[in-house]
Motif scaffolding. Structure first.
Motif, short mmCIF file in Angstrom:
data_model
loop_
_atom_site.label_atom_id
_atom_site.label_comp_id
_atom_site.label_asym_id
_atom_site.label_seq_id
_atom_site.Cartn_x
_atom_site.Cartn_y
_atom_site.Cartn_z
N ALA A 170 6.42 -4.85 -8.87
CA ALA A 170 5.25 -5.24 -8.07
C ALA A 170 5.67 -5.75 -6.70
CB ALA A 170 4.43 -6.29 -8.81
N VAL A 171 6.71 -6.53 -6.64
CA VAL A 171 7.19 -7.03 -5.34
C VAL A 171 7.65 -5.87 -4.48
CG1 VAL A 171 9.02 -8.37 -4.21
CG2 VAL A 171 7.77 -9.35 -6.13
N TYR A 172 8.46 -4.98 -5.04
CA TYR A 172 8.96 -3.84 -4.26
C TYR A 172 7.81 -2.99 -3.72
CZ TYR A 172 13.74 -4.61 -6.02
OH TYR A 172 14.97 -5.12 -6.31
N VAL A 173 6.85 -2.68 -4.57
CA VAL A 173 5.78 -1.75 -4.18
C VAL A 173 4.68 -2.44 -3.39
CG1 VAL A 173 3.99 -0.21 -5.07
CG2 VAL A 173 6.28 -0.15 -6.06
N HIS A 174 4.12 -3.53 -3.92
CA HIS A 174 2.97 -4.17 -3.29
C HIS A 174 3.33 -5.00 -2.07
CE1 HIS A 174 0.24 -2.82 -6.30
NE2 HIS A 174 0.66 -3.62 -7.25
N ILE A 175 4.43 -5.73 -2.12
CA ILE A 175 4.77 -6.64 -1.04
C ILE A 175 5.73 -6.02 -0.04
CG2 ILE A 175 5.82 -8.88 -0.48
CD1 ILE A 175 4.63 -9.90 -3.14
N ASP A 176 6.80 -5.39 -0.55
CA ASP A 176 7.78 -4.77 0.35
C ASP A 176 7.32 -3.41 0.87
OD1 ASP A 176 9.39 -6.99 -0.01
OD2 ASP A 176 10.70 -6.02 -1.48
N GLY A 177 6.29 -2.85 0.26
CA GLY A 177 5.74 -1.59 0.73
C GLY A 177 6.56 -0.36 0.40
#
Length: 92
Positions: A50-57
């Motif tokens: 989730a961090v990689y995809v949603h936050i880091d884009g």
């Protein structure tokens, strides 16, 4: 909020993808503390994806390389995280 989009996805999209604040309804607003708590309490692999995809884009392909899994697995991890987070937000 877009149809089919979880509250957490809407909030992340609004905060980190340049979306307008109107995209997420007031009842689904999540503050940074809540997001941090969700990420701490979530399954570690789901939270990492989730961090990689949603936050880091990152794309699913980019996240897959870092996680050492397939692109499909990243999609499954994101879907599980979004579903879990939406249930947590509704219960709050």
């Amino acid at each position: 909020m877009l149809s089919g989009e979880s509250p957490i996805s809407a909030w992340i999209s609004t905060k980190f993808s340049g979306g307008t604040p109107q995209r997420a309804s007031a009842s689904h607003q999540v503050d940074m503390t809540t997001l941090q708590q969700l990420l701490r309490e979530a399954d570690s692999r789901q939270a990492e994806a989730a961090v990689y995809v949603h936050i880091d884009g990152m794309s699913y392909s980019e996240a897959a390389v870092l996680l050492g899994v397939s692109k499909r697995t990243v999609g499954n991890l994101i879907e599980r995280f979004n579903t879990w987070a939406a249930k947590r937000l509704e219960a709050a």
